[in-house]
Write an enzyme that holds these catalytic residues in place. Structure first.
Site: not given
Length: 438
Positions: A305, A369, A395
């Site tokens: 991504n 990430d 997150c």
């Protein structure tokens, strides 16, 4: 137990409101907004965690609204539907700010007031999810878990799912073949491919599928036009078939019109909010500020991504990920983009970083990430690998604060904190942090 009146001081991580009654007793209450006064009935009294359920809103916030979903207060998700969208963003920023200030670290406390930006709003506040996972309980009810329960709320549509997913779900529910499959099903994941406008089902089965099961699946594909694939997964057998989902990122390299198409194998991970993912990628690219001379290390790279867009701007990208299907997808995505400056490796992150550090490797920019548990124990080795800057995509605000504190101890300096609302109607918030070497 009798009801008491509580003033809601603030919302905490997890979305519950911290309230106090006239006796200063603390209570965690769901479905409230900071500043409100509510009557609430005590649900449980436990050490350090007293919970209650609001029975009436005595002094409501001016930003309280009627929840738009018919399953609100039954379904266990979408816990911010009772407030308008600007207030959702405000509460999310306040939760992150509070965690930074409660950390006890003076640098994080300063960051909370000096560099924490307002959350980047999502282009769509409803119908933004390109995939949903429905549970099947022991009564064969298909839906989402009720609050604090393993029983399911039967649903016919989801406020957050794309219209194509809801259309497909409504066509599936009355089908004989589908209900026969539910007898042996634990979860049903419905995935929308925005590039082809088709839908795929990923069915977690309790046993290896038999010819009759496969025939039921084929009957559904033949009956529902937008449904193109059904795959079975479960313990003791692998995914049957080899399909992928894809989506296209718009031009992300200055002065070019080149788009980037990314795909992942069925069952792989990608951001569920495709529109907001574009803004997430743009934010990461801006924070990385790489040039054609820079080398990149992308940890927890997934299917690329960030790696694939960064490879268009940099000298080279090394992507590392522990999941084999994600690495296969990343290699394929890079090849389809015509790139020859990427390497993707399947390896546990901590082990890979230790090997790179022992080899004396240095990278101009590191992307981190991690999943919800964050990246504990990585700060020291990251400081040895990073030449200029580190971009951390989180997150979970709690693990973000913990990891930022660790990184500060090893010489990193926090420069920017940008929350990004990937999940409207819920308390969840993504945050991108820019750190530089001292």
């Amino acid at each position: 137990m009798t009801s008491s009146t509580y003033h809601i001081e603030k919302l905490l991580h997890g979305g519950l409101g911290l309230g106090r009654n006239e006796d200063k007793q603390k209570m965690l209450i769901e479905g409230v907004i900071s500043g409100e006064t509510v009557a609430a009935k005590i649900q449980s009294l436990k050490k350090n965690r007293n919970t209650a359920v609001a029975t009436s809103i005595i002094e409501p916030s001016s930003e309280r609204i009627k929840a738009p979903c018919q399953y609100y207060k039954q379904c266990g998700g979408c816990d911010f539907q009772h407030m308008n969208y600007p207030r959702q963003l405000q509460e999310k920023q306040a939760i992150l700010k509070d965690l930074l200030q409660q950390s006890g670290n003076t640098i994080l406390q300063e960051a909370a007031t000096q560099i924490l930006n307002a959350p980047l709003p999502s282009p769509s506040q409803t119908h933004y999810r390109q995939r949903i996972r429905l549970q099947v309980d022991n009564k064969q009810t298909l839906g989402f878990h009720k609050r604090r329960s393993h029983d399911c709320v039967a649903i016919e549509s989801c406020l957050l799912a794309t219209p194509k997913i809801n259309d497909c779900l409504q066509k599936l529910l009355p089908q004989y073949a589908f209900n026969k499959l539910l007898n042996q099903t634990e979860t049903v994941e419905i995935l929308f491919d925005p590039d082809s406008s088709t839908v795929t089902l990923l069915i977690q089965f309790k046993r290896k599928p038999r010819p009759a099961d496969k025939q039921h699946a084929q009957d559904l594909i033949n009956t529902i036009s937008e449904l193109t694939n059904i795959f079975f997964i479960g313990d003791g057998f692998s995914v049957t078939g080899n399909a992928s989902l894809s989506f296209t990122l718009p031009p992300l390299v200055p002065h070019t019109t080149k788009t980037v198409q990314l795909s992942l194998e069925t069952g792989g991970f990608c951001q569920v909010n495709v529109e907001q993912n574009t803004n997430l990628v743009k934010t990461v690219l801006d924070f990385c500020a790489v040039t054609k001379k820079d080398t990149i290390l992308d940890l927890f790279c997934g299917m690329g991504n960030f790696s694939i867009p960064l490879a268009e701007r940099s000298q080279s990208v090394l992507g590392i990920e522990g999941q084999g299907s994600a690495i296969r997808s990343a290699i394929r995505n890079s090849s389809n983009a015509g790139q020859d400056n990427t390497i993707f490796k399947k390896q546990p992150i901590h082990a890979a970083c230790s090997e790179l550090a022992k080899a004396g490797s240095l990278f101009d920019c590191i992307i981190l990430d991690p999943p919800r548990q964050g990246a504990p124990g990585l700060a020291r080795v990251l400081s040895a690998l990073c030449r200029k800057r580190l971009v951390y995509i989180s997150c979970d605000p709690v693990t973000l604060c913990r990891d930022l504190e660790d990184l500060l101890q090893y010489g990193f300096v926090i420069k920017k904190l940008q929350p990004i609302d990937m999940f409207p109607q819920t308390h969840h918030i993504e945050t991108v942090a820019l750190l530089e070497t001292a």
